[in-house]
Design a protein around this motif. Structure first.
Motif, short mmCIF file in Angstrom:
data_model
loop_
_atom_site.label_atom_id
_atom_site.label_comp_id
_atom_site.label_asym_id
_atom_site.label_seq_id
_atom_site.Cartn_x
_atom_site.Cartn_y
_atom_site.Cartn_z
N MET A 140 -2.30 -14.94 -11.26
CA MET A 140 -2.63 -15.33 -9.71
C MET A 140 -2.54 -14.16 -8.77
O MET A 140 -3.56 -13.98 -7.84
CB MET A 140 -1.60 -16.41 -9.39
CG MET A 140 -1.68 -17.87 -10.20
SD MET A 140 -3.43 -18.64 -9.74
CE MET A 140 -2.85 -19.35 -8.27
N ALA A 141 -1.49 -13.32 -8.81
CA ALA A 141 -1.49 -12.22 -8.12
C ALA A 141 -2.67 -11.04 -8.07
O ALA A 141 -3.31 -10.64 -7.42
CB ALA A 141 -0.23 -11.32 -8.35
N LEU A 181 -5.80 -13.01 -6.53
CA LEU A 181 -5.64 -12.60 -5.28
C LEU A 181 -5.94 -11.24 -4.72
O LEU A 181 -6.71 -11.14 -3.60
CB LEU A 181 -4.09 -13.15 -4.62
CG LEU A 181 -3.91 -13.07 -3.31
CD1 LEU A 181 -5.03 -14.06 -2.33
CD2 LEU A 181 -2.49 -13.30 -2.83
N VAL A 214 -9.89 -10.83 -4.69
CA VAL A 214 -10.40 -11.53 -3.69
C VAL A 214 -10.40 -10.94 -2.16
O VAL A 214 -11.19 -10.58 -1.62
CB VAL A 214 -9.73 -13.11 -3.52
CG1 VAL A 214 -10.29 -13.66 -2.39
CG2 VAL A 214 -10.36 -13.84 -4.83
N VAL A 215 -9.18 -10.36 -2.13
CA VAL A 215 -8.78 -9.82 -0.76
C VAL A 215 -9.49 -8.32 -0.89
O VAL A 215 -10.08 -7.92 0.15
CB VAL A 215 -7.20 -9.74 -0.57
CG1 VAL A 215 -7.02 -8.61 0.57
CG2 VAL A 215 -6.69 -10.89 -0.18
#
Length: 119
Positions: free
Chosen positions: A11-12, A15, A18-19
């Motif tokens: 998940m990290a 993320l 995406v960022v």
């Protein structure tokens, strides 16, 4: 326990990707100039993509004042720009544009004209 750690790690990573992708598509002045020329049918005369001089209907207008704020929006991923253009021969003939950009796309916030006929 290992499965929970693995899921958090994945998940990290997602993320982070995406960022990073959003930051890479953050608009800049070149994107603003392209949008400005397309949206208002103006012709920028300079070649360095900041549109400090432009032509509308055979008249030349010069960028005289304004600001560029690239730290606008969520996590500084947007920009806001405001410019004032005056006619090179008649300073009383001017227009002002303020736009906000996010993810490479711009929208007009405010547009003021004085003796100028732009779309």
């Amino acid at each position: 326990m290992k499965k929970k750690r693995y899921i958090l790690f994945v998940m990290a990573g997602i993320l982070l990707v995406v960022v990073t992708g959003i930051f890479m598509s953050k608009p800049n002045e070149k994107n603003f100039v392209q949008w400005f020329e397309k949206e208002f049918d103006v012709n920028c005369l300079d070649t360095d993509f900041d549109c400090s001089s432009l032509e509308i209907g055979g008249k030349t207008y010069n960028h005289t004042d304004g600001y560029y704020d690239s730290s606008t929006g969520f996590l500084a991923m947007a920009m806001q720009i405001k410019r004032l253009y005056r006619n090179a021969n008649d300073p009383d003939e001017f227009f002002s544009i303020e736009a906000k950009g996010f993810l490479g796309d711009f929208k007009k916030i405010e547009f003021i004209q004085n003796k100028v006929d732009i779309r």
